[in-house]
Enzyme design. Structure first.
Site: not given
Ligand code: GLU
Length: 550
Positions: A300-301
């Site tokens: 996600k990051r």
């Protein structure tokens, strides 16, 4: 211990009997073999590709078998909730062509098996937990965070398995009086399962076997943990909530990510304790990507492409995203597509058995290639509306421009797409607009320079002669003859092969001359057919752009 008395003490407000719910949500009347699937996203505000990937499997399994697919919002963790997230989930999935038969919708719940928001089902969960307490299968635990950390530390120092189980389960056998006095003192409690598992440390640990729809037989150690069923707020954990919901909503297949595999033994014990049939679990593979020659999980990051919003804001066409997901979902999809180039995606016989169970490689370049193939088949009028709708949401500053002359836009989008070797220039809306932007004066930019072998003076002469000889009525052959004439008159070979044979005799060839014209007209050295572009631009704009460069 009088468990009935304990159940009353813990849940005086629960008056229903589980049998009432069983009657309220009867077995569904569906054809033999029909599958009931669900998507259970948490409204955290982040919808990822994995949600869509799973939703596809659910949707195909249900609709291919004459079953149904519903949406359940798993909102038991209020710390992670974000306003508007439910609407975002629904609209995003709808955009990508995933439709639900039942469940949460934009205008409330639809269907007979609701409520479909877990936060509205507290009474149901508590009714079942009360029953477990009555049977002695669950108990209240008052341990504080500090007490739990102390247990953890001791386990660490003794190198024992972490968790709340067996001899470590301090409140497993509290007396009724003790429980009562703690409740009277206002102490908060959770309700835990009294696991029947035999703690592994004792050397007797048993295993369980589960048939996973994708992975086949899974053999794992049985659960030994007295997991939390209800939190101190009276809201269930995921473990308990999904068991009750999938049972009462009569789910046959639970499709979910591989991150849930480690907790499968808990779910198996919960289903057994409740006396219910286990649904068929289908644990999908993690989405991976290649980085520096290694496969790693999409994060996600680090990876914006994990978010579904990414595809919407870039303007990927839902058909392209679906087509790509099908190719990574089923190993035989591409072969099927080659044999059935024009068949609708729904005609493909999807099976869980053909799904990969190790990491599925997600590759943006491959998506882009597939997208080109998909977009080339979409009629220009449809592409124009798609681009306009995308601009409305994600690039409003170009909306008026696109709407102003839609015929012009359609002609631009259709450029070079007929014939047996159609151009596949388009990938996604943002790129589409960049690709065609030179047709719009406000966005026209001089991106490329003239070829090195053409001096500024020569370029100016070439453009002046071009403008003088330009006749908008010329057909393609007449037009090109004129360019050859200009080439020859200025020391450039009329044919590339003449130049190749005798390069010292020329400054370059006709290609260089048309590049000069191309750059004047489009600002770029590469583009679709020049003559066709002029026909779309129209005589005035063509002359104006050439004139400007002289
Ligand atoms: N709420 C869970 C999640 O968002 C769903 C898991 C499941 O499908 O059972 O990961």
């Amino acid at each position: 211990m009088d468990y009935n008395k304990l159940a009353e003490l813990l849940f005086p407000h629960i008056t229903k009997d589980p049998a009432e719910y069983e009657a309220l949500y009867p077995q569904r009347e569906l054809p033999m073999g029909a599958k009931v699937t669900r998507l259970g996203p948490s409204p955290t505000g982040f919808i990822h590709l994995g949600n869509l990937y799973g939703a596809f499997v659910d949707e195909r399994l249900a609709h291919q078998s004459g079953g149904l697919f519903y949406l359940r919002i798993e909102d038991t963790d209020d710390k992670r909730q974000v306003d508007g997230a439910v609407e975002a989930i629904i609209s995003s999935l709808e955009f990508f062509g995933v439709s639900f038969d039942e469940g949460a919708t934009m205008d409330g719940d639809k269907g007979e098996y609701g409520p479909y928001h877990q936060s509205q089902r507290a009474e149901i969960y508590q009714t079942y937990v009360k029953q477990l307490v009555q049977r002695g299968a669950a108990y209240p635990c008052f341990c504080t965070e500090e007490e739990l950390s102390a247990i953890r530390e001791e386990q660490e120092s003794l190198k024992e398995n972490p968790g709340y189980y067996g001899k470590w389960a301090k409140h497993r056998d509290l007396s009724f009086d003790e429980i009562q006095s703690r409740i009277e003192a206002g102490q908060a409690f959770v309700v835990r399962l009294r696991s029947k598992g035999i703690p592994g440390g004792s050397g007797e640990a048993r295993t369980i076997s589960v048939e996973d729809g994708i992975r086949g037989t899974l053999t794992m150690p049985e659960n030994e943990q007295d997991v939390v069923l209800l939190k101190a707020t009276g809201i269930p954990t995921y473990h308990f909530a999904h068991v009750v919901d999938d049972h009462l909503m009569r789910t046959t297949h639970v499709v979910r990510g591989a991150e849930w595999l480690p907790s499968l033994p808990i779910h198996v014990e919960l289903f057994q304790t409740m006396g219910w049939d286990l649904p068929i679990y289908c644990h999908t593979a993690q989405l991976m990507k290649m980085e520096d020659g290694n496969k790693r999980k999409l994060s996600k990051r680090k990876d914006p492409e994990l978010s579904l919003d990414y595809y919407r804001s870039e303007g990927y066409h839902p058909k392209a995203v679906r087509e790509y997901l099908l190719t990574i979902l089923n190993s035989n999809y591409e072969e099927w597509r080659m044999e059935h180039p024009d068949a609708p995606q729904e005609a493909f016989p999807f099976t869980v058995e053909k799904m990969s169970n190790s990491g599925t490689l997600f590759d943006l370049d491959k998506l882009n290639d597939i997208s080109k193939d998909v977009l080339v088949k979409i009629p220009a009028t449809e592409l124009a509306s798609f681009l306009i709708e995308w601009a409305r949401a994600y690039k409003p500053e170009i909306l008026a421009l696109l709407l102003e002359n839609q015929d012009y836009l359609i002609k631009i989008l259709d450029l070079g797409r007929s014939g047996d070797k159609p151009r596949k220039d388009f990938i996604y809306a943002r790129q589409m607009f960049d690709f065609i932007s030179y047709f719009y004066d406000d966005y026209f930019q001089q991106e490329d320079a003239y070829p090195d072998n053409v001096t500024a003076a020569d370029a100016s002469v070439i453009l002046s002669s071009y403008l003088e000889s330009y006749d908008h009525q010329d057909d393609q052959a007449q037009w090109f003859d004129k360019i050859r004439g200009i080439a020859q008159a200025n020391g450039y070979a009329a044919k590339p092969k003449d130049y190749k044979k005798n390069p010292v005799q020329y400054k370059g060839h006709v290609g260089d001359v048309s590049t000069v014209i191309r750059i004047a007209l489009m600002g770029r050295s590469m583009s679709p057919d020049l003559w066709e572009i002029q026909q779309i631009l129209g005589e005035d704009k063509t002359r104006e752009r050439i004139q400007r460069m002289i």
